[in-house]
Scaffold this active site. Structure first.
Site, mmCIF file in Angstrom:
data_model
loop_
_atom_site.group_PDB
_atom_site.id
_atom_site.type_symbol
_atom_site.label_atom_id
_atom_site.label_comp_id
_atom_site.label_asym_id
_atom_site.label_seq_id
_atom_site.Cartn_x
_atom_site.Cartn_y
_atom_site.Cartn_z
ATOM 1 C CB SER A 686 4.807 18.543 -6.065
ATOM 2 O OG SER A 686 5.240 18.762 -4.660
ATOM 3 C CE LYS A 729 9.312 17.881 -5.172
ATOM 4 N NZ LYS A 729 8.006 18.122 -5.981
#
Length: 802
Positions: A686, A729
């Site tokens: 990511s 996140k």
């Protein structure tokens, strides 16, 4: 041997006596009895009586115990004269007492510091009938005969009995020395009429004579080779004559009674009957006896058909869940759905039962996974069992040990069911992601049978070796991360993710739960000062940096401990704790959002990462220096992250002309990509667009916005691919003060999981290509760059523009 007092004038007995209860001991008038007295109350009673009249009233308890209960005392006791007293270690006292007369309690006067009562004294009449004299002679003759037959009664006792002139005292002497139960001795003591007392003693003498006669006959028939066998036969003969059975037979009878009451399934019942029959043929001294008996205890104690009734009031269940935990709506709805299904099935069929779902709560520490299990059990009205699986490496911990091993026991699942006392508890398997694999087997594989709804209907523990139905239990697993749970095990569970809390949620949790709990734990209760909202916000932002609220509760506890210290020292407490007070109470702040992000720099881009403890902010640094095209990656990067860096470099080379970068930069420059916190291993795809943005920022000498964070995987063509952990996140970005977050467009459905407060505070931009990322991350710059010249000392790590 109990002997009577020599003939003397009876002492004066006070009307009020201290009362000393005895366990399984009867004192008769005219007899000596040694006693050991312990306990502060009873030692004080003896001490004060020894200094006063030296007399106490002793009564046998009808039910053995330690305290004083007037309803648990025998009807008749005796006056005891303290003859001798000796102090023992540990505060106990040994006394020798002489019985004086029968007494009965007329009125209880006081119970503190020890019981005292007004008593009625009963003495035998001096003039007795001819019938009494005849009974006394018969009793004396029978007693002398028993003394001759008995190996335990001394011959001198016959002389003492013959010299006892009073028939009542003779009856007491015989009752005190015969092998009678305490209840039978108390029956003699309760009999105030001398004639009736002698009749009772004669019946006991007759029974004892028959027992001794049987013993004598058995002894006469005994030979050396048959000694042990005949001794057993003698014991059995005595028990049969008394109408009693031996301990072994009584134990077998008790096991059969428990088997009938247990209502076991057919297979378990047959196994229990087989084991009881085997135990019946086994001598109690055999090594296998204890093993078989322990197995039967487990088999009969399990709640095979014992269930608690579910609370099917959905409103009440929802209220209980809301009382214990804030938010967590998805999990609460899942429990309410289960209750609704259970309620409808019972309405259709009274015997119908819905199988319990197998849930797995996945989330960072401190978000309430374990405590949620207790709340669910309370809402359902069920028992709660928790088994910690962290570090378990032996599959026998789950499936149990075979009975061939010494000290074998059932596994933790069956032990938990037995501890709950019902077959439908809420069963929490804590830290299921931390199971270990050892040479004893894989415990995660053993859990497959437990957590599979198709198999746990007949779960076989190796110790029990019979099926047990686990389908009624509601299994809940907890884990910090799901990627370490074996796929086969994960497939059997319904995954419910618990992300971290937002600032507003933490504030609400503090108000509802944490503050009051810490007030009570620190002993302040209502005296504790109020913590203002400003102080709570500062606590959350500057003193904690976590997804859950565990550290936040510790900080609140630290504040109230300071206040408790002041209160204990007699200092006045403030009415409230405000934000500026935190520096004095907790020291300097540990985290500052503005310091975390800092100023915009060239080659430094803010990324987002997922960790087992929640989301976190990740900074990626890139520097370009003259060289020969070497790529250096540092920061303990995993293989996937290294590949993302190479993909980002290839993308930058393929787009060099469009990005106004010299096409030969890969031959004349060395590139260094670093992810700080080098001691912490990092991996995952990511960070691809973050690395590409940092690299292009360094190559184009354009500063990157620190308040813009991003996450997403990059391809060689610059496409942005979806990632996981979106909620964690974004919440981490919110905690760090980030204002804009770039997410892959394919992750748009995940935005529904975000709290409304977060969506309002953060500008979330969905992107599909790096061409959409760079304009939002990099400051605008129209000049081109030259990479051949070495960078000046004050600009190391950047590419100077020409």
């Amino acid at each position: 041997m109990s002997t009577p007092l020599p003939t003397q004038d009876p002492p004066d007995i006070p009307e009020v006596l201290p009362i000393l209860p005895l366990n399984n001991v009867v004192l008769f008038p005219g007899m000596f009895l040694p006693l050991v007295v312990s306990g502060d109350t009873w030692v004080k009673l003896v001490d004060e009586a020894a200094l006063a009249t030296k007399m106490v009233g002793v009564f046998m308890r009808t039910q053995p115990g330690e305290g004083f209960d007037p309803l648990a005392l025998a009807r008749t006791g005796a006056v005891a004269l303290i003859v001798r007293m000796l102090r023992l270690p540990h505060g106990a006292v040994q006394i020798l007492v002489q019985g004086q007369a029968r007494i009965q309690i007329r009125q209880l006067i006081v119970t503190e510091p020890y019981p005292q009562a007004r008593v009625a004294i009963h003495r035998d009449p001096a003039v007795l009938s001819v019938e009494v004299s005849g009974l006394a002679r018969a009793a004396l003759a029978a007693f002398q005969q028993i003394i001759q037959l008995s190996p335990t009664l001394p011959d001198e006792l016959a002389i003492v009995a013959a010299n006892t002139a009073q028939p009542g005292m003779l009856a007491d002497l015989i009752a005190a020395n015969l092998n009678l139960k305490p209840e039978d001795q108390q029956l003699v003591l309760d009999t105030l009429d001398v004639q009736e007392r002698l009749r009772q003693v004669l019946s006991f003498l007759e029974r004892e004579r028959e027992i001794l006669t049987i013993g004598r006959k058995a002894q006469e028939e005994m030979s050396k080779s048959q000694r042990e066998y005949v001794l057993r036969q003698q014991l059995e003969a005595i028990k049969r004559e008394l109408g009693e059975t031996d301990d072994h037979a009584a134990e077998i009878a008790e096991l059969r009674r428990r088997l009938e009451a247990a209502n076991l399934p057919e297979e378990a019942r047959k196994e229990a009957e087989r084991e009881i029959s085997r135990l019946e043929r086994m001598p109690p001294g055999a090594a296998e006896y204890v093993v078989a008996r322990t197995y039967l205890d487990w088999l009969l104690d399990l709640p095979w058909n014992v269930s608690t009734e579910d609370n099917l009031d959905l409103t009440q269940a929802r209220q209980v869940l809301d009382e214990d935990h804030y938010d967590l709506e998805r999990i609460k709805e899942r429990i309410i759905e289960y209750l609704a299904v259970r309620k409808l099935r019972l309405e259709q069929d009274a015997s119908g039962s819905a199988r319990g779902p197998i849930l797995c709560f996945v989330g960072p520490p401190g978000v309430g996974k374990t405590s949620l299990g207790t709340s669910i059990a309370r809402a359902l009205g069920r028992k709660f069992v928790r088994v910690a699986l962290g570090g378990v490496r032996d599959e026998a911990e789950i499936r149990g040990h075979r009975r061939t091993y010494i000290g074998a026991l059932p596994g933790r699942i069956i032990q938990g069911i037995n501890r709950a006392g019902s077959n439908n508890p809420v069963f929490m398997l804590d830290e299921v992601d931390k199971l270990s694999v050892g040479f004893q087997g894989d415990p995660a594989a053993a859990l497959l049978e437990v957590l599979d709804p198709e198999q746990n209907v007949a779960f076989v523990d190796r110790y029990l070796d019979v099926p047990f139905d686990l389908s009624r239990a509601l299994f809940i697993c907890t884990a910090n991360r799901s990627d370490t749970i074996p796929p086969a095990l994960l497939d059997r569970m319904e995954l419910l993710e618990l992300a971290g809390y937002t600032e507003m949620e933490k504030l609400e949790i503090c108000r509802r739960y944490l503050i009051q709990r810490q007030r009570n734990e620190q002993g302040l209760a209502e005296r504790a000062p109020t913590i203002t909202e400003a102080a709570l916000r500062r606590l959350i932002r500057e003193y904690t940096h976590e997804a859950g609220v565990r550290d936040l509760e510790r900080r609140i506890g630290a504040i109230y401990r300071k206040m408790a210290t002041r209160a204990a020292e007699g200092q006045p407490l403030p009415d409230q704790v405000d934000a500026p007070d935190l520096d004095d109470l907790l020291g300097p702040p540990r985290f500052r959002s503005e310091t975390l992000l800092g100023e915009d720099e060239v080659g430094v881009v803010t990324g987002l990462a997922w960790t087992p403890t929640g989301g976190d902010v990740l900074f990626v640094e890139a520097s370009v220096v003259p060289g020969n095209g070497q790529l250096t990656l540092t920061g303990q990067l995993g293989d996937v992250m290294k590949e993302s860096a190479r993909a980002a470099l290839t993308y930058a080379r393929s787009r060099a002309r469009a990005l106004n970068i010299p096409t030969d930069f890969a031959q004349i420059c060395d590139i260094h990509i670093h992810v700080p916190a080098g001691a912490v291993p990092k991996d995952g795809p990511s960070a691809g667009i973050t690395m590409a943005s940092a690299l292009i920022s360094a190559l184009t000498d354009r500063r990157a916005y620190k308040h813009v964070a991003m996450t997403g995987e990059i391809t060689l063509r610059g496409k942005v691919l979806p990632i996981g952990g979106v909620k964690e996140k974004v919440l981490a970005a919110q905690r760090a003060g980030v204002r804009t977050v770039l997410l892959p467009k394919a992750n748009a459905p995940d935005l529904r999981e975000l709290p409304e407060e977060t969506r309002q505070q953060i500008d979330i931009v969905l992107v599909e290509h790096m061409d959409e990322v760079l304009p939002r991350v990099l400051h605008p710059k129209s000049e081109s760059v030259t990479l051949a010249e070495p960078a000046p000392p004050d600009g190391a790590g950047t590419v100077q523009a020409t």
